[in-house]
Scaffold this active site. Structure first.
Site, PDB file in Angstrom:
ATOM      1  N   ASP A 177      51.033  37.350  43.358  1.00 35.93           N
ATOM      2  CA  ASP A 177      49.769  37.782  42.756  1.00 35.93           C
ATOM      3  C   ASP A 177      48.779  38.066  43.882  1.00 35.93           C
ATOM      4  O   ASP A 177      48.479  37.194  44.693  1.00 35.93           O
ATOM      5  CB  ASP A 177      49.252  36.691  41.813  1.00 35.93           C
ATOM      6  CG  ASP A 177      48.200  37.193  40.836  1.00 35.93           C
ATOM      7  OD1 ASP A 177      47.552  38.219  41.128  1.00 35.93           O
ATOM      8  OD2 ASP A 177      48.019  36.545  39.780  1.00 35.93           O
ATOM      9  N   ASP A 204      43.435  43.425  41.048  1.00 33.42           N
ATOM     10  CA  ASP A 204      44.221  42.198  40.875  1.00 33.42           C
ATOM     11  C   ASP A 204      45.558  42.609  40.254  1.00 33.42           C
ATOM     12  O   ASP A 204      45.568  43.259  39.205  1.00 33.42           O
ATOM     13  CB  ASP A 204      43.426  41.266  39.946  1.00 33.42           C
ATOM     14  CG  ASP A 204      44.070  39.903  39.731  1.00 33.42           C
ATOM     15  OD1 ASP A 204      45.197  39.682  40.196  1.00 33.42           O
ATOM     16  OD2 ASP A 204      43.421  39.065  39.069  1.00 33.42           O
ATOM     17  N   HIS A 257      41.672  38.784  32.194  1.00 31.09           N
ATOM     18  CA  HIS A 257      40.244  38.524  32.390  1.00 31.09           C
ATOM     19  C   HIS A 257      39.518  39.779  32.824  1.00 31.09           C
ATOM     20  O   HIS A 257      40.103  40.653  33.471  1.00 31.09           O
ATOM     21  CB  HIS A 257      40.072  37.424  33.445  1.00 31.09           C
ATOM     22  CG  HIS A 257      40.917  37.619  34.668  1.00 31.09           C
ATOM     23  ND1 HIS A 257      40.447  38.188  35.816  1.00 31.09           N
ATOM     24  CD2 HIS A 257      42.239  37.360  34.909  1.00 31.09           C
ATOM     25  CE1 HIS A 257      41.428  38.246  36.715  1.00 31.09           C
ATOM     26  NE2 HIS A 257      42.527  37.761  36.193  1.00 31.09           N
ATOM     27  N   HIS A 267      36.515  36.166  37.091  1.00 28.87           N
ATOM     28  CA  HIS A 267      36.606  35.934  35.637  1.00 28.87           C
ATOM     29  C   HIS A 267      35.218  36.180  35.078  1.00 28.87           C
ATOM     30  O   HIS A 267      34.368  35.312  35.112  1.00 28.87           O
ATOM     31  CB  HIS A 267      37.092  34.514  35.330  1.00 28.87           C
ATOM     32  CG  HIS A 267      38.539  34.330  35.663  1.00 28.87           C
ATOM     33  ND1 HIS A 267      39.530  34.462  34.727  1.00 28.87           N
ATOM     34  CD2 HIS A 267      39.161  34.074  36.830  1.00 28.87           C
ATOM     35  CE1 HIS A 267      40.707  34.281  35.302  1.00 28.87           C
ATOM     36  NE2 HIS A 267      40.509  34.036  36.590  1.00 28.87           N
ATOM     37  N   GLU A 304      47.500  40.330  32.168  1.00 22.94           N
ATOM     38  CA  GLU A 304      48.620  39.631  32.798  1.00 22.94           C
ATOM     39  C   GLU A 304      49.429  38.780  31.827  1.00 22.94           C
ATOM     40  O   GLU A 304      49.225  37.573  31.753  1.00 22.94           O
ATOM     41  CB  GLU A 304      48.140  38.792  33.991  1.00 22.94           C
ATOM     42  CG  GLU A 304      46.934  37.904  33.745  1.00 22.94           C
ATOM     43  CD  GLU A 304      46.520  37.135  34.996  1.00 22.94           C
ATOM     44  OE1 GLU A 304      47.369  36.813  35.825  1.00 22.94           O
ATOM     45  OE2 GLU A 304      45.319  36.841  35.120  1.00 22.94           O
ATOM     46  N   GLU A 322      51.146  41.992  36.170  1.00 21.29           N
ATOM     47  CA  GLU A 322      49.697  42.195  36.029  1.00 21.29           C
ATOM     48  C   GLU A 322      49.244  43.503  36.662  1.00 21.29           C
ATOM     49  O   GLU A 322      49.706  43.873  37.748  1.00 21.29           O
ATOM     50  CB  GLU A 322      48.955  41.034  36.716  1.00 21.29           C
ATOM     51  CG  GLU A 322      47.439  41.149  36.682  1.00 21.29           C
ATOM     52  CD  GLU A 322      46.735  39.984  37.363  1.00 21.29           C
ATOM     53  OE1 GLU A 322      47.338  39.369  38.267  1.00 21.29           O
ATOM     54  OE2 GLU A 322      45.592  39.694  36.989  1.00 21.29           O
TER      55      GLU A 322
END
Ligand code: CO
Length: 295
Positions: A85, A96, A157, A165, A190, A281
């Site tokens: 990640d 992300d 998020h 977040h 994700e 993700e």
């Protein structure tokens, strides 16, 4: 979305994708986890990005929140199911992205496909006005159609400048919410799939921390590290490895900062029944034409 901000998201997203794919190529039997993570982080900086959070490596039943320490001896082993990640930012605008890799085996390809298909389905249905409960349902149905469970207490998020977040959660199961998707939202989606309990619990040390609040500290060394963290991270997560560059007593000083509530540590998140976990993700920008993948 402001075109200048969109450019920054596109740049961070592109570097995130490159770093993720480069990282995936390094994960092999016998490779040092610390070396792999350091190479990925160096790559991000060389490409002109900043690191949004320490590169996370989650093996087997670990779902999230682990990064090696400065002297970690952990190596990848044959059969490991590795979640990589990666987070990159440009002026605080974050990309992300995560993928799952099997080290030298092909035992968990269906589990991996369950999470990546669920991600595709979620992205496909994203457009302004879509209820997040329906997104959660679609993710859950996709993963259960493979005979696996989604992890019900991990969510996607929303992202905002220097906020990992930012308030909106994207559930991985059908869960009552009136929340909807809006144009201009930036979302990290994700889905996590598992053959275990479908829920994660926190365990001891992840080596990943986040700044909370500046505190009055007696130790000059702790005071100094607190300052560096506050100024350099702007609320984004950081690792013990990075603090080691400022003080060789990083472990002790970080413990002190945790006990004084200047910072908090993320626990390692593992499936409650120690099932194997896969994750996929992407970060997307919501437009009137749907979700645009930037990673
Ligand atoms: Co991520």
């Amino acid at each position: 979305m402001d075109p200048e901000i969109e450019e920054k998201y596109k740049k961070s997203g592109k570097i995130t994708a490159q770093a993720r794919d480069y990282g995936a190529s390094l994960i092999k039997e016998g490779a040092s986890v610390l070396e792999v993570v350091s190479k990925i982080e160096d790559f991000i900086l060389k490409k002109g990005g900043r690191i949004a959070f320490p590169v996370n490596i989650a093996i087997d039943d670990v779902a999230a929140h682990f990064t090696p320490t400065h002297n970690d001896k952990l190596v990848f082993e044959q059969g490991n199911l590795v979640k990589l990640d990666v987070g990159v930012h440009v002026d605080g605008y974050i990309g992300d992205s995560a993928i799952t890799i099997e080290v030298g085996t092909r035992n968990w390809q269906d589990l991996i496909k369950a999470s990546s298909d669920a991600l595709d389905v979620a992205i496909e249905m994203m457009k302004p006005g879509v209820n997040l409960m329906l997104v959660g349902r679609a993710i859950e149905q996709t993963i259960t159609s493979y005979g696996f469970k989604p992890i019900n207490n991990l969510t996607g998020h929303s992202l905002e400048q220097y906020k990992l977040h930012a308030g909106i959660s994207i559930p991985n199961v059908e869960e009552f919410t009136k929340g909807t998707v809006k144009e201009g939202d930036v979302l990290a989606i994700e889905p996590f799939s598992t053959n275990g309990g479908g829920r994660v619990k926190g365990f001891k040390k992840s080596n990943i921390y986040r700044f909370l609040k500046e505190q009055e500290l007696k130790s000059a060394e702790a005071q100094r590290l607190q300052r560096v963290i506050k100024v350099n991270r702007k609320g984004l997560p950081f690792s013990e490895r990075w603090c080691y560059r400022y003080t060789k007593k990083s472990t002790k000083v970080l413990q002190k900062l945790v006990s004084e509530r200047a910072i908090t540590m993320y626990p390692i998140l593992k499936d409650v029944k120690n099932g194997m976990v896969a994750q996929t993700e992407h970060t997307v920008i919501i437009t009137n034409d749907g979700a645009k993948i930037i990673t």
